[in-house]
Design an enzyme around this catalytic site. Structure first.
Site, PDB file in Angstrom:
ATOM      1  CD  GLU A   1       1.468  -5.666   5.784  1.00 39.24           C
ATOM      2  OE1 GLU A   1       2.264  -6.572   6.137  1.00 39.24           O
ATOM      3  OE2 GLU A   1       0.828  -5.710   4.728  1.00 39.24           O
TER       4      GLU A   1
ATOM      5  CB  ALA B   1      -0.890  -0.014   1.237  1.00 36.39           C
TER       6      ALA B   1
ATOM      7  CD  GLU C   1      -2.322  -7.502   2.710  1.00 39.77           C
ATOM      8  OE1 GLU C   1      -1.893  -6.382   2.351  1.00 39.77           O
ATOM      9  OE2 GLU C   1      -3.044  -7.653   3.709  1.00 39.77           O
TER      10      GLU C   1
ATOM     11  N   GLY D   1       0.647  -5.095   0.716  1.00 36.15           N
ATOM     12  CA  GLY D   1      -0.494  -5.180  -0.196  1.00 36.15           C
ATOM     13  C   GLY D   1      -0.163  -5.911  -1.491  1.00 36.15           C
TER      14      GLY D   1
HETATM   15  N1  COA Z   1       4.582   3.204  -0.515  1.00 38.95           N
HETATM   16  C1  COA Z   1       4.984   4.372  -1.050  1.00 38.95           C
HETATM   17  N2  COA Z   1       6.120   4.521  -1.751  1.00 38.95           N
HETATM   18  C2  COA Z   1       6.901   3.441  -1.900  1.00 38.95           C
HETATM   19  C3  COA Z   1       6.557   2.186  -1.385  1.00 38.95           C
HETATM   20  C4  COA Z   1       5.341   2.097  -0.655  1.00 38.95           C
HETATM   21  N3  COA Z   1       4.901   0.925  -0.142  1.00 38.95           N
HETATM   22  N4  COA Z   1       7.529   1.300  -1.681  1.00 38.95           N
HETATM   23  C5  COA Z   1       8.439   1.987  -2.387  1.00 38.95           C
HETATM   24  N5  COA Z   1       8.057   3.275  -2.537  1.00 38.95           N
HETATM   25  C6  COA Z   1       8.773   4.341  -3.231  1.00 38.95           C
HETATM   26  C7  COA Z   1       9.938   4.898  -2.414  1.00 38.95           C
HETATM   27  O1  COA Z   1       9.489   5.821  -1.469  1.00 38.95           O
HETATM   28  C8  COA Z   1      10.765   5.508  -3.518  1.00 38.95           C
HETATM   29  O2  COA Z   1      10.189   6.714  -3.901  1.00 38.95           O
HETATM   30  P1  COA Z   1      11.124   8.047  -4.089  1.00 38.95           P
HETATM   31  O3  COA Z   1      12.070   7.638  -5.199  1.00 38.95           O
HETATM   32  O4  COA Z   1      10.148   9.096  -4.481  1.00 38.95           O
HETATM   33  O5  COA Z   1      11.804   8.251  -2.791  1.00 38.95           O
HETATM   34  C9  COA Z   1      10.582   4.545  -4.670  1.00 38.95           C
HETATM   35  O6  COA Z   1       9.368   3.845  -4.412  1.00 38.95           O
HETATM   36  C10 COA Z   1      11.687   3.520  -4.805  1.00 38.95           C
HETATM   37  O7  COA Z   1      11.815   2.842  -3.579  1.00 38.95           O
HETATM   38  P2  COA Z   1      13.219   2.705  -2.785  1.00 38.95           P
HETATM   39  O8  COA Z   1      12.901   2.468  -1.336  1.00 38.95           O
HETATM   40  O9  COA Z   1      14.104   3.854  -3.098  1.00 38.95           O
HETATM   41  O10 COA Z   1      13.807   1.385  -3.464  1.00 38.95           O
HETATM   42  P3  COA Z   1      14.817   0.330  -2.801  1.00 38.95           P
HETATM   43  O11 COA Z   1      15.244  -0.566  -3.911  1.00 38.95           O
HETATM   44  O12 COA Z   1      15.874   1.024  -2.013  1.00 38.95           O
HETATM   45  O13 COA Z   1      13.929  -0.488  -1.748  1.00 38.95           O
HETATM   46  C11 COA Z   1      11.978  -1.715  -1.034  1.00 38.95           C
HETATM   47  C12 COA Z   1      12.874  -1.303  -2.222  1.00 38.95           C
HETATM   48  C13 COA Z   1      10.767  -2.442  -1.630  1.00 38.95           C
HETATM   49  C14 COA Z   1      12.747  -2.637  -0.107  1.00 38.95           C
HETATM   50  C15 COA Z   1      11.528  -0.449  -0.257  1.00 38.95           C
HETATM   51  O14 COA Z   1      10.998   0.475  -1.206  1.00 38.95           O
HETATM   52  C16 COA Z   1      10.469  -0.704   0.772  1.00 38.95           C
HETATM   53  O15 COA Z   1      10.761  -1.229   1.842  1.00 38.95           O
HETATM   54  N6  COA Z   1       9.200  -0.330   0.468  1.00 38.95           N
HETATM   55  C17 COA Z   1       8.111  -0.421   1.421  1.00 38.95           C
HETATM   56  C18 COA Z   1       7.631  -1.855   1.564  1.00 38.95           C
HETATM   57  C19 COA Z   1       6.529  -1.928   2.585  1.00 38.95           C
HETATM   58  O16 COA Z   1       6.706  -1.688   3.741  1.00 38.95           O
HETATM   59  N7  COA Z   1       5.314  -2.293   2.106  1.00 38.95           N
HETATM   60  C20 COA Z   1       4.171  -2.448   2.946  1.00 38.95           C
HETATM   61  C21 COA Z   1       3.378  -1.201   3.027  1.00 38.95           C
HETATM   62  S1  COA Z   1       1.976  -1.405   4.094  1.00 38.95           S
END
Ligand code: COA
Length: 259
Positions: free
Chosen positions: A133, A65, A113, A110
């Site tokens: 989460e 999400a 999910e 999400g």
């Molecule tokens: N919601 C909003 N934005 C997200 C996102 C999310 N769930 N997951 C990634 N993004 C965005 C980042 O903020 C970033 O945006 P920016 O370039 O404007 O800063 C972009 O996507 C790229 O992500 P980034 O974190 O820089 O890539 P990474 O390769 O370093 O890491 C992940 C990848 C997937 C490990 C990391 O993005 C992450 O942990 N995301 C969240 C996962 C999560 O907690 N999901 C559950 C949500 S309830």
């Protein structure tokens, strides 16, 4: 119908829905979730579509999400958001046409999910799964706490939920979260081949199998077997059953009409 956050294509009776916010790793904001609902409804309603593939643009399937929206949510907005997402995901799960997740990269929160709401999950070797989460101080909101234990069992589900750890495609396959793991370059071809194999079969039979499994999983074995025998009876009234059996006896491929 045009979409801001998705692409939607139909070819060879397969609808492909691609979540298309690659700069945000396809994070699901409210608008994207609403569009997913419109896209699955369009696929289900279109007689030219027999199966649906769901995937993500770029290096992620769906990284969860959209945290930028969640960050300011009030309890009531959060509850409404979870219910709206759950209702959309449920439409993938109860679609009478097979839904296949082609998990090309991160399937987190999400995203995991959403993949679990599809009938089958094919993962590329680069896919990563997880329910992070708890790291954000919340529980899953789109059915993860319910579908994950149903797919992988209570212990493995709680391990993933309580650690928030990411697992790779091979581990997801070992747990039963991914149904197959394929090389990155083979993901599209393998997923389409799987859909095509399903499309050879009778559409009413496909819908019946999905219905029997979905409803049966939510009830007792006895009630589930009753659901199955009812469907078995109903399908025996169809032209598809007569065609399928006649084709077998005549040693030729069946031509199903969905009637
Ligand atoms: N919601 C909003 N934005 C997200 C996102 C999310 N769930 N997951 C990634 N993004 C965005 C980042 O903020 C970033 O945006 P920016 O370039 O404007 O800063 C972009 O996507 C790229 O992500 P980034 O974190 O820089 O890539 P990474 O390769 O370093 O890491 C992940 C990848 C997937 C490990 C990391 O993005 C992450 O942990 N995301 C969240 C996962 C999560 O907690 N999901 C559950 C949500 S309830």
């Amino acid at each position: 119908m045009s979409y801001a956050n998705l692409t939607y294509d139909v070819a060879d009776r397969i609808a492909t829905i691609t979540v298309n916010r690659p700069d945000k790793l396809n994070a699901l904001n409210d608008a994207t979730i609403a569009e997913l609902g419109l896209a699955i409804d369009a696929a289900v309603a279109d007689p030219a579509v027999g199966a649906v593939i769901l995937t993500g643009a770029g290096r992620a399937f769906v990284a969860g999400a959209d945290i930028s929206e969640l960050a300011s949510q009030t309890p009531l907005i959060a509850q409404r958001r979870a219910r709206a997402g759950q209702a959309v995901f449920r439409r993938f799960e109860t679609s009478p046409k097979p839904t296949i997740a082609a998990v090309n990269g991160f399937a987190l929160g999400g995203g995991c999910e959403l993949a679990m709401s599809c009938h089958v999950r094919i993962a590329s070797e680069k896919a990563k799964f997880g329910q992070p989460e708890a790291k954000l101080g919340i529980v899953p909101g789109f059915g993860g706490s319910q579908r994950l234990p149903r797919l992988v069992g209570r212990g493995a589900a709680l391990k993933l939920l309580l650690t928030g750890d990411m697992i790779d495609a091979v581990e997801a396959h070992r747990l039963g979260l991914a149904d197959e793991v394929v090389p990155v370059d083979a993901l599209t071809e393998r997923t389409r081949a799987l859909a095509t194999t399903m499309l050879v079969n009778g559409p009413l039979a496909l819908a019946g199998c999905i219905d029997a499994v979905q409803r049966g999983l939510d009830t007792s074995l006895e009630e589930g077997c009753r659901i199955e025998s009812d469907l078995f009876g109903v399908l025996s009234a169809t032209a598809d059953m007569r065609e399928g059996m006649q084709a077998f006896l005549e040693k030729r491929p069946a031509t199903f009409t969905g009637r």
